[in-house]
Design a protein around this motif. Structure first.
Motif, PDB file in Angstrom:
ATOM      1  N   GLU A  90       0.844  -1.199   0.000  1.00 20.38           N
ATOM      2  CA  GLU A  90       0.000   0.000   0.000  1.00 20.38           C
ATOM      3  C   GLU A  90       0.876   1.244   0.000  1.00 20.38           C
ATOM      4  OE1 GLU A  90      -2.572   2.043   3.399  1.00 20.38           O
ATOM      5  OE2 GLU A  90      -3.445   0.131   2.763  1.00 20.38           O
ATOM      6  N   ASN A 107      -4.273   9.940  -2.840  1.00 20.04           N
ATOM      7  CA  ASN A 107      -4.567   8.683  -3.532  1.00 20.04           C
ATOM      8  C   ASN A 107      -3.994   7.538  -2.718  1.00 20.04           C
ATOM      9  OD1 ASN A 107      -5.924   9.616  -5.756  1.00 20.04           O
ATOM     10  ND2 ASN A 107      -4.201   9.445  -7.162  1.00 20.04           N
ATOM     11  N   LYS A 109      -2.981   3.830  -3.085  1.00 19.87           N
ATOM     12  CA  LYS A 109      -2.694   2.839  -4.121  1.00 19.87           C
ATOM     13  C   LYS A 109      -2.412   1.507  -3.453  1.00 19.87           C
ATOM     14  CE  LYS A 109      -0.633   6.351  -7.028  1.00 19.87           C
ATOM     15  NZ  LYS A 109       0.607   6.864  -7.615  1.00 19.87           N
ATOM     16  N   LEU A 110      -3.078   0.487  -3.914  1.00 22.42           N
ATOM     17  CA  LEU A 110      -2.924  -0.845  -3.366  1.00 22.42           C
ATOM     18  C   LEU A 110      -2.494  -1.775  -4.497  1.00 22.42           C
ATOM     19  CD1 LEU A 110      -3.275  -2.439  -0.743  1.00 22.42           C
ATOM     20  CD2 LEU A 110      -5.647  -2.804  -1.367  1.00 22.42           C
ATOM     21  N   ARG A 131      -3.839  -3.897  -9.382  1.00 22.69           N
ATOM     22  CA  ARG A 131      -3.748  -2.714  -8.531  1.00 22.69           C
ATOM     23  C   ARG A 131      -5.104  -2.042  -8.444  1.00 22.69           C
ATOM     24  NH1 ARG A 131      -2.146   2.689 -10.751  1.00 22.69           N
ATOM     25  NH2 ARG A 131      -2.985   2.680 -12.848  1.00 22.69           N
ATOM     26  N   GLY A 132      -5.284  -1.363  -7.337  1.00 24.15           N
ATOM     27  CA  GLY A 132      -6.485  -0.581  -7.116  1.00 24.15           C
ATOM     28  C   GLY A 132      -6.092   0.783  -6.575  1.00 24.15           C
ATOM     29  N   VAL A 133      -6.784   1.806  -7.023  1.00 19.84           N
ATOM     30  CA  VAL A 133      -6.513   3.166  -6.577  1.00 19.84           C
ATOM     31  C   VAL A 133      -7.828   3.779  -6.122  1.00 19.84           C
ATOM     32  CG1 VAL A 133      -5.661   5.446  -7.239  1.00 19.84           C
ATOM     33  CG2 VAL A 133      -4.622   3.410  -8.225  1.00 19.84           C
ATOM     34  N   ALA A 134      -7.791   4.416  -4.980  1.00 23.27           N
ATOM     35  CA  ALA A 134      -8.963   5.127  -4.464  1.00 23.27           C
ATOM     36  C   ALA A 134      -8.488   6.445  -3.859  1.00 23.27           C
ATOM     37  CB  ALA A 134      -9.690   4.287  -3.425  1.00 23.27           C
ATOM     38  N   ARG A 153      -9.567   2.624   1.374  1.00 23.50           N
ATOM     39  CA  ARG A 153      -8.899   1.325   1.428  1.00 23.50           C
ATOM     40  C   ARG A 153      -9.881   0.209   1.095  1.00 23.50           C
ATOM     41  NH1 ARG A 153      -6.596   1.770   6.168  1.00 23.50           N
ATOM     42  NH2 ARG A 153      -4.610   2.459   5.305  1.00 23.50           N
ATOM     43  N   HIS A 155     -12.558   0.437  -0.772  1.00 21.87           N
ATOM     44  CA  HIS A 155     -12.849   0.492  -2.204  1.00 21.87           C
ATOM     45  C   HIS A 155     -11.699  -0.108  -3.021  1.00 21.87           C
ATOM     46  CE1 HIS A 155     -16.669   2.536  -2.213  1.00 21.87           C
ATOM     47  NE2 HIS A 155     -16.205   3.426  -1.334  1.00 21.87           N
ATOM     48  N   ALA A 156     -10.463   0.167  -2.645  1.00 22.54           N
ATOM     49  CA  ALA A 156      -9.309  -0.389  -3.350  1.00 22.54           C
ATOM     50  C   ALA A 156      -9.263  -1.914  -3.196  1.00 22.54           C
ATOM     51  CB  ALA A 156      -8.017   0.250  -2.845  1.00 22.54           C
ATOM     52  N   SER A 159     -11.931  -3.445  -5.386  1.00 19.51           N
ATOM     53  CA  SER A 159     -11.515  -3.383  -6.789  1.00 19.51           C
ATOM     54  C   SER A 159     -10.523  -4.500  -7.107  1.00 19.51           C
ATOM     55  CB  SER A 159     -10.885  -2.019  -7.075  1.00 19.51           C
ATOM     56  OG  SER A 159     -10.315  -1.986  -8.355  1.00 19.51           O
TER      57      SER A 159
END
Length: 189
Positions: A90, A107, A109-110, A131-134, A153, A155-156, A159
């Protein structure tokens, strides 16, 4: 507004053209991802045979829970044939920097790398990364900022869990179709 007034090409308004389009899609090999046909096992059966390994940190716990809900929503103790190993990273990027050097947006980023392993012989079948970004707001209230960060977190994680389910399903519908038939191997608690 009626159907005929839309800016749709005349050809697509015809039921015969729509039927022809359906036949063309079936001729090109298109099939729904979760469909089963007689004598085959659907992707959902393979997903239920995947054990989600423990993942470090709180975000890993959230990820494992999200994946378990997607891979086997009704089964709790199954005979697993595959193991999904995941590691997460993260990071937070501060955005919208003000004149006083404070930020008002960030942002989250996960990144997750994954490996799908067949339990019987420990063979790696598929691996990759997603990857997921929220985004969330940095507010004047510390509590509100932490709540927004926690929501971002989640939401990421959701995703990434959706992306992982899709990638594993595509694998089992493609090269994974050559996997041996599902049977009982061992139960993992």
């Amino acid at each position: 507004m009626s159907w005929s007034n839309l800016n749709t090409p005349t050809l697509l308004r015809s039921p015969l053209a729509i039927l022809g389009l359906c036949f063309a899609l079936s001729a090109c090999g298109f099939k729904p991802m979760y469909a089963t046909s007689p004598g085959t096992v659907g992707a959902n059966a393979y997903l239920r045979a995947v054990f989600i390994d423990q993942i470090d940190e709180r975000v890993g716990q959230m990820m494992r829970t999200a994946l378990k809900r997607r891979f086997h929503p009704t089964r709790t103790n199954a005979a697993y044939q595959y193991s999904l190993q995941i590691s997460t990273t993260e990071s937070i990027s501060e955005l919208a920097v003000e004149k006083d050097a404070s930020t008002t947006r960030a942002n989250l980023k996960l990144f997750a790398t994954f490996t799908l392993v067949r339990i019987a012989d420990q063979q790696v079948l598929h691996s990759g990364s997603v990857r997921g970004v929220a985004s969330y707001n940095n507010l004047t209230s510390h509590f509100a900022t932490q709540a927004a960060k926690k929501n971002a977190r989640k939401h990421a994680v959701d995703s990434i869990a959706d992306q992982l389910k899709t990638q594993i399903t595509v694998y089992f519908n493609g090269p994974g179709q050559k996997q041996p038939p599902l049977g009982k191997v061992r139960a993992i608690q």
